[in-house]
Scaffold this motif. Structure first.
Motif, PDB file in Angstrom:
ATOM      1  N   VAL A 128     -70.773   6.000 -31.319  1.00  0.00           N
ATOM      2  CA  VAL A 128     -69.623   5.694 -30.524  1.00  0.00           C
ATOM      3  C   VAL A 128     -68.872   4.668 -30.920  1.00  0.00           C
ATOM      4  O   VAL A 128     -67.749   4.474 -30.886  1.00  0.00           O
ATOM      5  N   ILE A 129     -69.362   3.795 -32.058  1.00  0.00           N
ATOM      6  CA  ILE A 129     -68.716   2.580 -32.587  1.00  0.00           C
ATOM      7  C   ILE A 129     -69.239   2.424 -34.067  1.00  0.00           C
ATOM      8  O   ILE A 129     -70.391   2.234 -34.177  1.00  0.00           O
ATOM      9  N   ALA A 130     -68.465   1.808 -34.934  1.00  0.00           N
ATOM     10  CA  ALA A 130     -68.958   1.326 -36.175  1.00  0.00           C
ATOM     11  C   ALA A 130     -68.232   0.117 -36.656  1.00  0.00           C
ATOM     12  O   ALA A 130     -67.075  -0.046 -36.463  1.00  0.00           O
ATOM     13  N   TYR A 131     -68.920  -0.807 -37.315  1.00  0.00           N
ATOM     14  CA  TYR A 131     -68.325  -1.866 -37.870  1.00  0.00           C
ATOM     15  C   TYR A 131     -68.599  -2.043 -39.239  1.00  0.00           C
ATOM     16  O   TYR A 131     -69.857  -1.866 -39.626  1.00  0.00           O
ATOM     17  N   LEU A 271     -64.506   1.000 -36.090  1.00  0.00           N
ATOM     18  CA  LEU A 271     -64.043   2.450 -36.100  1.00  0.00           C
ATOM     19  C   LEU A 271     -64.474   2.864 -34.643  1.00  0.00           C
ATOM     20  O   LEU A 271     -65.595   2.862 -34.298  1.00  0.00           O
ATOM     21  N   ILE A 272     -63.282   3.469 -33.897  1.00  0.00           N
ATOM     22  CA  ILE A 272     -63.763   3.972 -32.408  1.00  0.00           C
ATOM     23  C   ILE A 272     -63.093   5.423 -32.339  1.00  0.00           C
ATOM     24  O   ILE A 272     -62.176   5.543 -33.139  1.00  0.00           O
ATOM     25  N   TRP A 273     -63.495   6.084 -31.406  1.00  0.00           N
ATOM     26  CA  TRP A 273     -62.937   7.417 -31.353  1.00  0.00           C
ATOM     27  C   TRP A 273     -61.636   7.470 -30.491  1.00  0.00           C
ATOM     28  O   TRP A 273     -61.604   6.669 -29.576  1.00  0.00           O
ATOM     29  N   GLN A 274     -60.538   7.928 -31.064  1.00  0.00           N
ATOM     30  CA  GLN A 274     -59.128   7.783 -30.527  1.00  0.00           C
ATOM     31  C   GLN A 274     -58.525   9.066 -30.595  1.00  0.00           C
ATOM     32  O   GLN A 274     -58.772   9.760 -31.705  1.00  0.00           O
ATOM     33  N   LYS A 275     -57.711   9.401 -29.794  1.00  0.00           N
ATOM     34  CA  LYS A 275     -56.996  10.851 -29.775  1.00  0.00           C
ATOM     35  C   LYS A 275     -55.901  10.532 -30.928  1.00  0.00           C
ATOM     36  O   LYS A 275     -55.055   9.479 -30.958  1.00  0.00           O
ATOM     37  N   VAL A 276     -55.387  11.630 -31.763  1.00  0.00           N
ATOM     38  CA  VAL A 276     -54.710  11.405 -32.742  1.00  0.00           C
ATOM     39  C   VAL A 276     -53.913  12.626 -32.737  1.00  0.00           C
ATOM     40  O   VAL A 276     -54.420  13.732 -32.515  1.00  0.00           O
ATOM     41  N   GLY A 277     -52.593  12.556 -32.858  1.00  0.00           N
ATOM     42  CA  GLY A 277     -51.556  13.761 -32.851  1.00  0.00           C
ATOM     43  C   GLY A 277     -51.678  14.149 -34.322  1.00  0.00           C
ATOM     44  O   GLY A 277     -51.215  13.373 -35.251  1.00  0.00           O
ATOM     45  N   GLU A 278     -52.169  15.422 -34.519  1.00  0.00           N
ATOM     46  CA  GLU A 278     -52.273  15.949 -35.986  1.00  0.00           C
ATOM     47  C   GLU A 278     -51.103  17.168 -36.130  1.00  0.00           C
ATOM     48  O   GLU A 278     -51.101  17.895 -35.290  1.00  0.00           O
ATOM     49  N   VAL A 279     -50.155  16.996 -37.295  1.00  0.00           N
ATOM     50  CA  VAL A 279     -49.065  17.723 -37.678  1.00  0.00           C
ATOM     51  C   VAL A 279     -49.851  18.751 -38.417  1.00  0.00           C
ATOM     52  O   VAL A 279     -49.864  18.305 -39.471  1.00  0.00           O
ATOM     53  N   THR A 280     -49.850  20.070 -38.401  1.00  0.00           N
ATOM     54  CA  THR A 280     -50.256  20.978 -39.198  1.00  0.00           C
ATOM     55  C   THR A 280     -48.875  22.141 -39.115  1.00  0.00           C
ATOM     56  O   THR A 280     -48.308  22.324 -38.167  1.00  0.00           O
ATOM     57  N   THR A 281     -48.936  22.909 -40.121  1.00  0.00           N
ATOM     58  CA  THR A 281     -48.109  23.881 -40.294  1.00  0.00           C
ATOM     59  C   THR A 281     -48.795  25.179 -40.126  1.00  0.00           C
ATOM     60  O   THR A 281     -49.865  25.424 -40.525  1.00  0.00           O
ATOM     61  N   LYS A 282     -47.924  25.971 -39.150  1.00  0.00           N
ATOM     62  CA  LYS A 282     -48.786  27.012 -38.584  1.00  0.00           C
ATOM     63  C   LYS A 282     -47.884  28.372 -38.625  1.00  0.00           C
ATOM     64  O   LYS A 282     -46.457  28.298 -38.515  1.00  0.00           O
ATOM     65  N   GLU A 283     -48.166  29.470 -38.894  1.00  0.00           N
ATOM     66  CA  GLU A 283     -47.282  30.599 -38.733  1.00  0.00           C
ATOM     67  C   GLU A 283     -47.071  31.089 -37.471  1.00  0.00           C
ATOM     68  O   GLU A 283     -48.168  31.310 -36.668  1.00  0.00           O
ATOM     69  N   VAL A 284     -46.002  31.001 -36.906  1.00  0.00           N
ATOM     70  CA  VAL A 284     -45.911  31.489 -35.524  1.00  0.00           C
ATOM     71  C   VAL A 284     -45.198  32.813 -35.305  1.00  0.00           C
ATOM     72  O   VAL A 284     -44.230  33.224 -35.944  1.00  0.00           O
ATOM     73  N   LYS A 303     -60.559  11.564 -33.300  1.00  0.00           N
ATOM     74  CA  LYS A 303     -61.009  11.010 -34.642  1.00  0.00           C
ATOM     75  C   LYS A 303     -61.446   9.655 -34.767  1.00  0.00           C
ATOM     76  O   LYS A 303     -60.980   8.779 -33.878  1.00  0.00           O
ATOM     77  N   PRO A 304     -62.278   9.157 -35.664  1.00  0.00           N
ATOM     78  CA  PRO A 304     -62.731   7.588 -35.841  1.00  0.00           C
ATOM     79  C   PRO A 304     -61.560   7.227 -36.434  1.00  0.00           C
ATOM     80  O   PRO A 304     -61.203   7.118 -37.605  1.00  0.00           O
ATOM     81  N   VAL A 305     -61.027   6.028 -35.701  1.00  0.00           N
ATOM     82  CA  VAL A 305     -59.969   5.339 -36.229  1.00  0.00           C
ATOM     83  C   VAL A 305     -60.230   4.105 -36.397  1.00  0.00           C
ATOM     84  O   VAL A 305     -60.715   3.449 -35.833  1.00  0.00           O
ATOM     85  N   PRO A 306     -59.658   3.380 -37.735  1.00  0.00           N
ATOM     86  CA  PRO A 306     -60.093   2.310 -38.022  1.00  0.00           C
ATOM     87  C   PRO A 306     -58.794   1.214 -37.174  1.00  0.00           C
ATOM     88  O   PRO A 306     -57.753   1.240 -37.147  1.00  0.00           O
ATOM     89  N   LEU A 307     -59.687   0.028 -36.722  1.00  0.00           N
ATOM     90  CA  LEU A 307     -58.818  -1.126 -36.099  1.00  0.00           C
ATOM     91  C   LEU A 307     -59.418  -2.315 -36.634  1.00  0.00           C
ATOM     92  O   LEU A 307     -60.498  -2.379 -37.301  1.00  0.00           O
ATOM     93  N   TYR A 308     -58.374  -3.232 -36.906  1.00  0.00           N
ATOM     94  CA  TYR A 308     -58.635  -4.501 -37.622  1.00  0.00           C
ATOM     95  C   TYR A 308     -58.287  -5.632 -36.743  1.00  0.00           C
ATOM     96  O   TYR A 308     -57.076  -5.841 -36.340  1.00  0.00           O
TER      97      TYR A 308
END
Ligand SMILES: [Mg+2]
Length: 328
Positions: A128-131, A271-284, A303-308
């Motif tokens: 759930v969390i890493a430090y 490191l905690i789990w957070q929603k991340v918008g990921e941009v990918t290219t896709k054939e539409v 994704k596991p996102v780093p926070l300071y």
């Protein structure tokens, strides 16, 4: 007469290495070859047959060597407790020297550690969390995790091996011009914390350790690199000094305001789990005029996102209540 509901529910079907089916009855702890009872019939087996087969199974499936299993220690982590695995680099003082790590902090090395920790969180379950700070990383498993039946050795070895292999695998992404000279190692330990307060105190302890060490190292290396002191002289100069003294040396002698040093160095990485918008290219495939064209598609991933940031005060835990959630 059919077997009782409990017996049927507890009975598991397995295949051995030759592909032959057999049954495992946990209550009796006996293996039972399908040459006695066909698996397709097992759910309709009578209790008399069941007892007969158990007797046969007892004689057939156990080798005389099987008693050695009893030498395995039971290392199940106490139920409903937080399980922490902490890794620490083996002899990283030497490792840092050999690989020309920058002093007092090498951001490449710290980012590589975090990449490895993200891989551990993504590849393994229930973290759930890493430090992390310096050459160590702590991973907290969910209170109610039943991964590998909560066996401490499984938690620890999976974390350590995944982390160490990732360190080598991703090395070149962070140290382009510096070859890896020898394989690094990490020791691991498992600590079980009974409630939220002890877990928070554990993480606070690691972050306080980060602060104390980083303040010391920042002054120590300023004295060595900028004032030309030998390491022994710098050590003597700092002996018996308090945090305020070190801050004063940094400010008056080197014009460094410690509070302006990078947060990653001062606070470590959370490191905690957070929603991340990921941009990918896709054939539409849609209207004829843009058919076959590649388009940028944004999708949300967790994704596991780093926070300071500070995790000693309450603000962090109030902002992220899901980490300590009862069902976590
Ligand atoms: Mg170490």
């Amino acid at each position: 007469m059919r077997t009782s509901t409990t017996a049927r529910a507890a009975t598991k079907r397995h295949r051995n290495f030759r592909g032959e089916a057999f049954l495992v009855l946990p209550s009796a702890g006996r293996m039972w070859s399908a040459c006695n009872v066909k698996v397709r019939d097992c759910w309709a087996v009578t209790s008399v047959t069941l007892r007969r087969c158990l007797k046969l199974g007892a004689a057939m499936a156990k080798s005389k060597f099987e008693y050695v299993r009893n030498f395995e220690a039971d290392d199940t982590c106490l139920a409903h407790c937080w399980v922490v695995v902490r890794l620490d680099g083996r002899n990283f003082h030497r490792f840092a020297e050999k690989h020309n790590f920058a002093k007092p902090n090498d951001s490449r090395a710290l980012h590589l550690m975090t990449k490895c920790a993200q891989t551990v969180m993504t590849e393994l379950e229930d973290i759930v969390i890493a430090y992390g700070q310096s050459d160590e990383y702590s991973f907290v498993f969910k209170r109610k995790s039943n991964w590998f039946k909560r066996r401490a050795s499984k938690f620890m070895t999976h974390v350590a091996s995944q982390f160490a292999s990732s360190y080598v695998f991703y090395w070149r992404d962070y140290f382009e011009d510096q070859p890896l000279l020898y394989p690094p190692g990490f020791d691991g330990r498992v600590i079980v914390y009974p409630n939220n307060q002890t877990l928070k105190d554990y993480l606070s302890w690691r972050q306080a350790d980060c602060h104390v060490n980083n303040l010391y190292n920042t002054v120590f290396w300023a004295l060595v690199q900028q004032s030309g002191l030998t390491p022994v002289q710098a050590q003597e100069r700092l002996q018996g000094t308090l945090a305020a003294d070190k801050n004063e040396i940094l400010f008056s002698e080197f014009n460094i305001n410690y509070n302006n040093e990078p947060l990653m160095y001062r606070k470590g990485t959370v490191l905690i789990w957070q929603k991340v918008g990921e941009v990918t290219t896709k054939e539409v495939k849609l209207p004829a005029e843009i058919e076959g064209k590649k388009m940028a598609v944004t999708r949300t991933r967790i994704k596991p996102v780093p926070l300071y940031c500070d995790i000693i005060g309450d603000a962090f835990w109030k902002e992220h209540p899901e980490i300590l959630d009862e069902d976590s």
